[in-house]
Design a protein around this motif. Structure first.
Motif, PDB file in Angstrom:
ATOM      1  N   LEU A  24       0.859  -1.286   0.144  1.00  0.00           N
ATOM      2  CA  LEU A  24      -0.071   0.182   0.198  1.00  0.00           C
ATOM      3  C   LEU A  24       0.744   1.215  -0.048  1.00  0.00           C
ATOM      4  O   LEU A  24       0.467   2.227  -0.923  1.00  0.00           O
ATOM      5  N   PRO A  25       2.007   1.487   0.563  1.00  0.00           N
ATOM      6  CA  PRO A  25       2.475   1.167   2.061  1.00  0.00           C
ATOM      7  C   PRO A  25       1.657   1.622   3.254  1.00  0.00           C
ATOM      8  O   PRO A  25       0.994   2.594   2.863  1.00  0.00           O
ATOM      9  N   SER A  26       1.588   0.643   4.065  1.00  0.00           N
ATOM     10  CA  SER A  26       0.897   0.975   5.334  1.00  0.00           C
ATOM     11  C   SER A  26       1.405   0.233   6.469  1.00  0.00           C
ATOM     12  O   SER A  26       2.331  -0.588   6.403  1.00  0.00           O
ATOM     13  N   ILE A  27       0.940   0.653   7.742  1.00  0.00           N
ATOM     14  CA  ILE A  27       1.538   0.312   8.954  1.00  0.00           C
ATOM     15  C   ILE A  27       0.228  -0.287   9.881  1.00  0.00           C
ATOM     16  O   ILE A  27      -0.778   0.334   9.900  1.00  0.00           O
ATOM     17  N   GLY A  28       0.497  -1.623  10.374  1.00  0.00           N
ATOM     18  CA  GLY A  28      -0.481  -2.013  11.326  1.00  0.00           C
ATOM     19  C   GLY A  28      -0.141  -1.669  12.680  1.00  0.00           C
ATOM     20  O   GLY A  28       1.092  -1.781  13.232  1.00  0.00           O
ATOM     21  N   CYS A  29      -1.063  -1.148  13.631  1.00  0.00           N
ATOM     22  CA  CYS A  29      -0.672  -0.551  14.949  1.00  0.00           C
ATOM     23  C   CYS A  29      -1.723  -1.039  16.009  1.00  0.00           C
ATOM     24  O   CYS A  29      -2.685  -1.622  15.695  1.00  0.00           O
ATOM     25  N   GLU A  30      -1.008  -0.735  17.294  1.00  0.00           N
ATOM     26  CA  GLU A  30      -1.937  -0.768  18.376  1.00  0.00           C
ATOM     27  C   GLU A  30      -1.903   0.591  18.804  1.00  0.00           C
ATOM     28  O   GLU A  30      -1.018   1.400  18.604  1.00  0.00           O
ATOM     29  N   VAL A  31      -3.177   1.288  19.005  1.00  0.00           N
ATOM     30  CA  VAL A  31      -3.234   2.598  19.506  1.00  0.00           C
ATOM     31  C   VAL A  31      -3.937   2.736  20.750  1.00  0.00           C
ATOM     32  O   VAL A  31      -4.711   1.905  21.249  1.00  0.00           O
ATOM     33  N   GLU A  32      -3.279   3.772  21.666  1.00  0.00           N
ATOM     34  CA  GLU A  32      -4.093   4.039  22.849  1.00  0.00           C
ATOM     35  C   GLU A  32      -4.413   5.396  23.019  1.00  0.00           C
ATOM     36  O   GLU A  32      -3.635   6.290  22.475  1.00  0.00           O
ATOM     37  N   LEU A  33      -5.291   5.663  23.835  1.00  0.00           N
ATOM     38  CA  LEU A  33      -5.818   7.115  23.772  1.00  0.00           C
ATOM     39  C   LEU A  33      -6.257   7.292  25.291  1.00  0.00           C
ATOM     40  O   LEU A  33      -6.614   6.168  25.979  1.00  0.00           O
ATOM     41  N   LYS A  34      -5.903   8.443  25.893  1.00  0.00           N
ATOM     42  CA  LYS A  34      -6.147   8.589  27.220  1.00  0.00           C
ATOM     43  C   LYS A  34      -6.549  10.189  27.284  1.00  0.00           C
ATOM     44  O   LYS A  34      -5.930  11.083  27.061  1.00  0.00           O
ATOM     45  N   LEU A  35      -7.922  10.180  27.764  1.00  0.00           N
ATOM     46  CA  LEU A  35      -8.468  11.392  28.176  1.00  0.00           C
ATOM     47  C   LEU A  35      -8.468  11.920  29.528  1.00  0.00           C
ATOM     48  O   LEU A  35      -9.351  11.138  30.154  1.00  0.00           O
ATOM     49  N   GLU A  36      -8.103  12.793  30.077  1.00  0.00           N
ATOM     50  CA  GLU A  36      -8.092  13.243  31.473  1.00  0.00           C
ATOM     51  C   GLU A  36      -9.270  14.130  31.340  1.00  0.00           C
ATOM     52  O   GLU A  36      -9.309  15.174  30.941  1.00  0.00           O
ATOM     53  N   MET A  37     -10.545  14.017  32.505  1.00  0.00           N
ATOM     54  CA  MET A  37     -11.568  14.805  32.431  1.00  0.00           C
ATOM     55  C   MET A  37     -11.496  15.236  34.068  1.00  0.00           C
ATOM     56  O   MET A  37     -10.706  14.724  34.899  1.00  0.00           O
ATOM     57  N   PRO A  38     -12.175  16.285  34.368  1.00  0.00           N
ATOM     58  CA  PRO A  38     -12.427  16.626  35.719  1.00  0.00           C
ATOM     59  C   PRO A  38     -12.682  15.732  36.655  1.00  0.00           C
ATOM     60  O   PRO A  38     -12.235  15.546  37.665  1.00  0.00           O
ATOM     61  N   ARG A  39     -13.401  14.534  36.299  1.00  0.00           N
ATOM     62  CA  ARG A  39     -13.853  13.628  37.498  1.00  0.00           C
ATOM     63  C   ARG A  39     -13.281  12.255  37.019  1.00  0.00           C
ATOM     64  O   ARG A  39     -13.759  10.961  37.768  1.00  0.00           O
ATOM     65  N   GLY A  40     -12.228  12.242  36.023  1.00  0.00           N
ATOM     66  CA  GLY A  40     -11.954  10.852  35.750  1.00  0.00           C
ATOM     67  C   GLY A  40     -10.877  10.651  34.793  1.00  0.00           C
ATOM     68  O   GLY A  40     -10.805  11.763  34.026  1.00  0.00           O
ATOM     69  N   ILE A  41     -10.646   9.555  34.254  1.00  0.00           N
ATOM     70  CA  ILE A  41      -9.801   9.268  33.099  1.00  0.00           C
ATOM     71  C   ILE A  41     -10.515   8.259  32.131  1.00  0.00           C
ATOM     72  O   ILE A  41     -10.816   7.274  32.683  1.00  0.00           O
ATOM     73  N   PHE A  42     -10.502   8.620  30.942  1.00  0.00           N
ATOM     74  CA  PHE A  42     -11.135   7.909  30.147  1.00  0.00           C
ATOM     75  C   PHE A  42      -9.876   7.178  29.093  1.00  0.00           C
ATOM     76  O   PHE A  42      -9.112   7.954  28.516  1.00  0.00           O
ATOM     77  N   THR A  43      -9.961   5.854  28.973  1.00  0.00           N
ATOM     78  CA  THR A  43      -8.718   5.230  28.247  1.00  0.00           C
ATOM     79  C   THR A  43      -9.279   4.379  27.018  1.00  0.00           C
ATOM     80  O   THR A  43     -10.485   3.569  27.481  1.00  0.00           O
ATOM     81  N   TYR A  44      -8.875   4.101  25.725  1.00  0.00           N
ATOM     82  CA  TYR A  44      -9.194   3.406  24.784  1.00  0.00           C
ATOM     83  C   TYR A  44      -7.917   2.751  24.127  1.00  0.00           C
ATOM     84  O   TYR A  44      -7.135   3.401  24.172  1.00  0.00           O
ATOM     85  N   SER A  45      -7.939   1.498  24.085  1.00  0.00           N
ATOM     86  CA  SER A  45      -6.923   0.834  23.378  1.00  0.00           C
ATOM     87  C   SER A  45      -7.493  -0.209  22.257  1.00  0.00           C
ATOM     88  O   SER A  45      -8.500  -0.497  22.299  1.00  0.00           O
ATOM     89  N   ALA A  46      -6.851  -0.026  21.260  1.00  0.00           N
ATOM     90  CA  ALA A  46      -7.522  -0.872  19.938  1.00  0.00           C
ATOM     91  C   ALA A  46      -6.006  -1.537  19.223  1.00  0.00           C
ATOM     92  O   ALA A  46      -5.001  -0.886  19.058  1.00  0.00           O
ATOM     93  N   LYS A  47      -6.077  -2.768  19.024  1.00  0.00           N
ATOM     94  CA  LYS A  47      -5.323  -3.644  18.089  1.00  0.00           C
ATOM     95  C   LYS A  47      -5.728  -3.638  16.671  1.00  0.00           C
ATOM     96  O   LYS A  47      -6.791  -3.473  16.290  1.00  0.00           O
ATOM     97  N   ASP A  48      -4.693  -4.012  15.911  1.00  0.00           N
ATOM     98  CA  ASP A  48      -4.899  -4.112  14.331  1.00  0.00           C
ATOM     99  C   ASP A  48      -5.657  -2.956  13.579  1.00  0.00           C
ATOM    100  O   ASP A  48      -6.407  -2.895  13.068  1.00  0.00           O
ATOM    101  N   ILE A  49      -5.151  -1.636  14.097  1.00  0.00           N
ATOM    102  CA  ILE A  49      -5.463  -0.745  13.197  1.00  0.00           C
ATOM    103  C   ILE A  49      -4.515  -0.005  12.075  1.00  0.00           C
ATOM    104  O   ILE A  49      -3.205  -0.217  12.514  1.00  0.00           O
TER     105      ILE A  49
END
Length: 133
Positions: A24-49
């Motif tokens: 293609l060329p392309s890359i296969g990745c693991e992705v991590e997101l972290k959102l810090e909010m006033p009352r907590g933290i939201f995290t998200y992770s995904a494979k094969d992106i």
């Protein structure tokens, strides 16, 4: 942990490259997101992106033009457009939309005012990424 691409502000957006495809060329990745909010933290992770290498290159060009006032928008997204990072002169937006037919679907959208300092940070982080294509 060390990440291949890391965009730390205004949220944590981290990418680990696991494989590549030269066709293609392309890359296969693991992705991590972290959102810090006033009352907590939201995290998200995904494979094969998968990201097209040209999208990474185009995003860097768009960011540079945005920082100089020569463009109105810079956008970074995966092949399936499940993760979309969009930056304009005054706003940054991150959207995550994953569809899982067996267990339902999920959608996240994060918007925040931004400034040229964040754009310049992104440019620096992407320029420090050791590309091989």
């Amino acid at each position: 942990m060390s990440y291949d691409i890391e965009l730390p502000n205004p949220f944590g957006f981290r990418i680990n490259i696991k494989e590549s495809d030269d066709r293609l060329p392309s890359i296969g990745c693991e992705v991590e997101l972290k959102l810090e909010m006033p009352r907590g933290i939201f995290t998200y992770s995904a494979k094969d992106i998968w990201f097209e290498c040209s999208v990474i290159d185009d995003f860097l060009v768009q960011l540079k033009k945005l920082s100089l006032g020569e463009a109105t928008k810079a956008e970074f997204y995966d092949i399936d457009r499940e993760i979309v990072l969009s930056i304009t002169k005054g706003q940054i937006q991150l959207s995550v939309h994953r569809i899982h037919s067996e267990i339902g679907s999920g959608y996240l959208e994060f918007k925040r005012e931004t400034d040229n300092d964040i754009v310049l940070q992104y440019i620096e982080h992407l320029e420090n990424f050791a590309k091989w294509w």
